[in-house]
Structures are given as structure tokens and as C-alpha cells.
Scaffold this active site. Structure first.
Site, PDB file in Angstrom:
ATOM      1  N   LYS A 238     -13.408  -1.012   6.876  1.00  0.00           N
ATOM      2  CA  LYS A 238     -13.801  -1.745   5.953  1.00  0.00           C
ATOM      3  C   LYS A 238     -14.821  -2.502   6.624  1.00  0.00           C
ATOM      4  O   LYS A 238     -15.822  -2.737   6.091  1.00  0.00           O
ATOM      5  CB  LYS A 238     -12.927  -2.415   5.149  1.00  0.00           C
ATOM      6  CG  LYS A 238     -11.436  -1.779   5.019  1.00  0.00           C
ATOM      7  CD  LYS A 238     -11.358  -0.662   4.105  1.00  0.00           C
ATOM      8  CE  LYS A 238     -10.144   0.446   4.114  1.00  0.00           C
ATOM      9  NZ  LYS A 238      -9.572   0.965   3.123  1.00  0.00           N
TER      10      LYS A 238
ATOM     11  N   TRP B 204       0.834  -1.262  -0.108  1.00  0.00           N
ATOM     12  CA  TRP B 204      -0.053   0.183   0.056  1.00  0.00           C
ATOM     13  C   TRP B 204       0.911   1.316  -0.016  1.00  0.00           C
ATOM     14  O   TRP B 204       1.874   1.290   0.896  1.00  0.00           O
ATOM     15  CB  TRP B 204      -0.760   0.242   1.260  1.00  0.00           C
ATOM     16  CG  TRP B 204      -1.739   0.974   1.344  1.00  0.00           C
ATOM     17  CD1 TRP B 204      -2.672   1.551   0.485  1.00  0.00           C
ATOM     18  CD2 TRP B 204      -2.142   1.752   2.556  1.00  0.00           C
ATOM     19  NE1 TRP B 204      -3.539   2.540   1.036  1.00  0.00           N
ATOM     20  CE2 TRP B 204      -3.027   2.509   2.403  1.00  0.00           C
ATOM     21  CE3 TRP B 204      -1.610   1.937   3.913  1.00  0.00           C
ATOM     22  CZ2 TRP B 204      -3.508   3.735   3.307  1.00  0.00           C
ATOM     23  CZ3 TRP B 204      -2.078   2.707   4.926  1.00  0.00           C
ATOM     24  CH2 TRP B 204      -2.950   3.719   4.210  1.00  0.00           C
TER      25      TRP B 204
ATOM     26  N   ASP C  18      -0.555  -5.753   9.124  1.00  0.00           N
ATOM     27  CA  ASP C  18      -1.397  -4.664   8.706  1.00  0.00           C
ATOM     28  C   ASP C  18      -2.780  -5.282   8.582  1.00  0.00           C
ATOM     29  O   ASP C  18      -2.890  -6.223   7.526  1.00  0.00           O
ATOM     30  CB  ASP C  18      -1.135  -3.738   7.573  1.00  0.00           C
ATOM     31  CG  ASP C  18      -1.983  -2.624   7.433  1.00  0.00           C
ATOM     32  OD1 ASP C  18      -3.157  -2.712   8.081  1.00  0.00           O
ATOM     33  OD2 ASP C  18      -1.791  -1.713   6.610  1.00  0.00           O
TER      34      ASP C  18
HETATM   35  C1  LMR Z   1      -6.877   2.122  -0.318  1.00  0.00           C
HETATM   36  O1  LMR Z   1      -5.837   1.495  -0.507  1.00  0.00           O
HETATM   37  O2  LMR Z   1      -7.512   2.677  -1.252  1.00  0.00           O
HETATM   38  C2  LMR Z   1      -7.564   2.410   0.980  1.00  0.00           C
HETATM   39  O3  LMR Z   1      -6.737   1.793   1.953  1.00  0.00           O
HETATM   40  C3  LMR Z   1      -7.852   3.700   1.228  1.00  0.00           C
HETATM   41  C4  LMR Z   1      -6.907   4.735   1.361  1.00  0.00           C
HETATM   42  O4  LMR Z   1      -6.759   5.149   2.412  1.00  0.00           O
HETATM   43  O5  LMR Z   1      -5.696   4.443   0.553  1.00  0.00           O
END
Ligand code: LMR
Length: 395
Positions: free
Chosen positions: A246, A130, A211
Site C-alpha cells: 500500500k 482482516w 500487522d
Molecule cells: C483488503 O483487506 O482488502 C486488502 O488487504 C487486500 C486483501 O488482500 O484482502
């Protein structure tokens, strides 16, 4: 003072979500941000949460600050949800938890505690991960290395490469893992792979930080927690960043928690105390509303039952969309898209280039990230054929 301060570009995810909102095309499709959307394209409030909210609003008598560690009912509910009653019981006071502003707050406080304990430690993150992980943890002062994870050739996890890279980690290094529903790839470890990973972490004395933002959105609440629980059979310490955005749908309420598992009771207490002190330096105490709602949902047998069923429906719908999308792509192209049904949760990589993803936005008003990560839950009966046609047009 600010005359030459640079204006920063928009966030790589939030910026594209905003661009989609601003697109006047009535047929636009938003597959950017990781939020669950129902068949009508709405990110809904769970019925169980609506009910808890009505109760809370009618009974709430004060808006006084929350305790620094957060709401006790919420923390207790989250600990049991994540660890399961048996493991939680077994670990006893080796577990502590602190409520945080969403999952990001949990990752951040986890990073603060890592830095307080070992400022020179290296955190290994999956390639890809992420995009917010590195700025979120790196601004604390931690260093990073990456381990291979998603392979475009395999259209899934390259577990051998992952293990080979983690073999290079030094004792005391931290391994950031996605508990389930890997963001951005949707590719997860199998139960056996989690066990193998647990052995490697124990052997090399690496600390797992998990996470855990999507519990219950992959295969089910206990199924999705199976990986981290099995790792805990091998290692003495863990940090788990939990989000209620979520799976309880509390996105804007910023409800989350960081769970610490220490080698002994004192270590667990020390970790929580460091997290509370770090929070005090930045935002003082956690927000109330979301955690109070989730605490009610998790602690009331009736609301809990309604919520579990709602979450099962969410999970079932996502998995149904995965199958429909795979089928439609296979019919349109004759190619193999089975990877879409092997993945878990909301995300999938379509394997398109940055240029193709850009063309889809500009020419077709179909919005996905530059990496071609899509939010499967943004598909529905009205837009799925349009998305398939658009994707085929750039292939
Ligand atoms: C995402 O990856 O789209 C979500 O986790 C929202 C975010 O805050 O990025």
C-alpha cells in the site's frame, strides 16, 4: 482423485472485487478491495517507483536467486522506516528481518516462528479482524481467541472491553495488533491507549505481533509507527509483519518483510533462521523485483524525498475524502457520521446489514463488503454523490 473434491466459494473480498469487475454498469462503484485509487479511479504507480524501475531495468545484470533473507537495502530501509533510527540503534542486534512475499508472507512466516517456538500458544485477534488473518496463521496450527475491539454502538474502538479481554490471556499468549489503520474498521488506538496496552502486555507477559500494512496512510510515517514503538518501550519481544503493497504501491510485486525483535541477539538470529527455513519449505526464496524497487526508493535520498511527498498526498486525499463523505452523508440524512473522520486509513464500516450491502450491489452497482466495510479511497468527485444517494436509499 479429484472427482469429489469440492469447489470452494470465492474469497470474501477478492470475490466481490471480481463481481464488480464483471458488472457491465458503467456507473458501478468499487469500494471492495483495499487498494489506493486516485481521483480517476486508477491504482497508480508512484513516480518514485517508476524512476527506480527505469534505473533498475537499465542496470540489472542478473536474475539469479535472491539471498534467502532477501535484499539487504530493502531490509535496512524497512527496519529504519518501521522502528525509527533511534530505536533501531538502541535495539542493535536484537532486531533481525527477513524479506517476504508481501505482508501476507510476513504474517505467515511470523506464525511459523511462533509455532516453532511454542506450538500450543494462543493468538488473540481483534473482533473483527482482516478475514485472512485466521486462515493465514491458523493453517500453521496456531489456536485463536478474540478480544473485543470495534463497537458498533460506540462507532469506534471499545478500549475498555479490549483491555478486559486481554486481561484473560495467559502469559506467553500472542496478541495480534494492527499497527495503524485497523482493517476492517479504521478505528485505531490513541497514543495514550498504546502506552496503556504496552503496560498490560508487559505485566501479563503477552507477546505482541503487529500487522503493519498501512504505515503512512493514516497520519504520517512516524505518527503511524508511534504505537508499536511505544509498546517496544515496555516489552522485550515483538514480531512485526510489514507490507510494501500500500504505502509504496507495490501490490502485485509482493514485497514485504517480517521484523523480529528478540530478548537478546541470539533470539533474534534464531527467529530469522526459523523464518528462512519455513520459507524454504514452501517457496524457497523471496521474489526480487518489488523489494529491489522499494530498496532503491528507501535508500536514495532523492527518491525517498519524492516518495514521502507522494505518500503525504495519498494520505491527505484519503483524509479529505473522509471529510467530504461525512459532510455529504450528514447533509443527506441529518444523522451523525463523525466516526468517518475519526478513523484512519482506507477503511470504514458504514454500519449496514449484510442484506443492505447486498442490495447496494444488486440494485445500485455500489460494491462494498458484506460487513459494509468500504474502501474510502474508491470514492472520488464523480461517484461520491451516487454512493451517498445509494446508501441513503437502503438506510
Ligand atoms: C483488503 O483487506 O482488502 C486488502 O488487504 C487486500 C486483501 O488482500 O484482502
Amino acid at each position: 482423485m479429484f472427482d469429489s473434491l469440492p469447489v470452494l466459494p470465492p474469497d470474501s473480498i477478492l470475490g466481490l472485487a471480481a463481481a464488480c469487475r464483471a458488472d457491465p454498469n458503467p456507473d458501478k462503484v468499487d469500494l471492495t478491495l483495499g487498494v489506493y485509487m486516485d481521483e480517476t479511479g486508477l491504482c497508480p504507480v508512484f513516480d518514485s517507483v517508476q524512476k527506480a524501475q527505469r534505473e533498475l531495468v537499465s542496470q540489472e545484470k542478473t536474475k539469479v536467486y535472491m539471498p534467502p533473507t532477501g535484499d539487504a537495502a530493502y531490509l535496512s530501509g524497512i527496519r529504519t522506516l518501521v522502528l525509527g533510527a533511534e530505536l533501531e540503534d538502541h535495539l542493535g542486534n536484537r532486531v533481525s528481518a527477513v524479506q517476504t512475499p508481501g505482508g501476507c508472507g510476513a504474517v505467515r512466516l511470523g506464525a511459523e516462528v511462533l509455532h516453532a517456538a511454542a506450538s500450543e500458544t494462543t493468538v488473540w485477534v481483534s473482533d473483527p479482524t482482516w478475514p485472512v488473518h485466521i486462515p493465514l496463521m491458523g493453517s500453521v496450527g496456531l489456536q485463536f481467541r478474540t478480544y473485543r475491539y470495534y463497537s458498533p454502538e460506540l462507532q469506534g474502538l471499545d478500549f475498555d472491553a479490549m483491555l478486559a479481554d486481554l486481561e484473560q490471556a495467559s502469559p506467553g499468549d500472542v496478541v495480534l495488533l494492527h499497527g495503524c489503520c485497523h482493517n476492517p474498521s479504521g478505528a485505531d488506538l490513541s497514543a495514550v491507549q498504546w502506552q496503556q496496552l504496552g503496560s498490560l502486555l508487559a505485566e501479563r507477559r503477552l507477546l505482541p505481533m503487529v500487522d503493519f500494512a498501512y504505515q503512512g496512510m493514516g497520519s504520517g510515517l512516524d505518527e503511524d509507527a508511534g504505537g508499536l514503538r511505544s509498546v517496544l518501550a515496555s516489552v522485550p519481544e515483538m514480531i512485526i509483519a510489514v507490507s510494501s503493497s500500500k504505502n509504496i504501491g507495490l501490490y502485485r510485486e509482493r514485497a514485504g518483510a517480517v521484523i523480529f525483535i528478540g530478548g537478546d541477539d541470539r533470539a533474534a538470529e534464531a527467529m530469522a533462521s526459523q523464518a528462512v527455513a519455513a520459507a524454504r519449505r514452501v517457496y524457497s526464496m523471496p521474489p526480487a523485483h518489488g523489494a529491489l524497487l522499494a530498496g532503491r526508493v528507501l535508500s536514495s535520498p532523492e527518491l525517498r524525498q519524492v516518495w514521502s511527498l507522494e505518500l503525504e498526498q495519498v494520505c491527505g486525499r484519503i483524509n479529505g475524502l473522509r471529510a467530504n463523505f461525512r459532510d455529504a452523508l450528514v447533509t443527506a440524512t441529518g444523522r451523525d457520521f463523525d466516526f468517518i473522520v475519526r478513523e484512519n486509513g482506507m477503511f470504514s464500516f458504514l454500519g449496514l446489514s449484510v442484506e443492505q450491502a447486498g442490495r447496494l450491489r444488486q440494485e445500485q452497482s455500489v460494491y462494498m463488503l458484506d460487513s459494509s466495510r468500504i474502501n474510502i479511497a474508491g470514492l472520488n468527485g464523480r461517484n461520491i454523490s451516487r454512493v451517498v444517494e445509494a446508501v441513503v436509499s437502503v438506510l
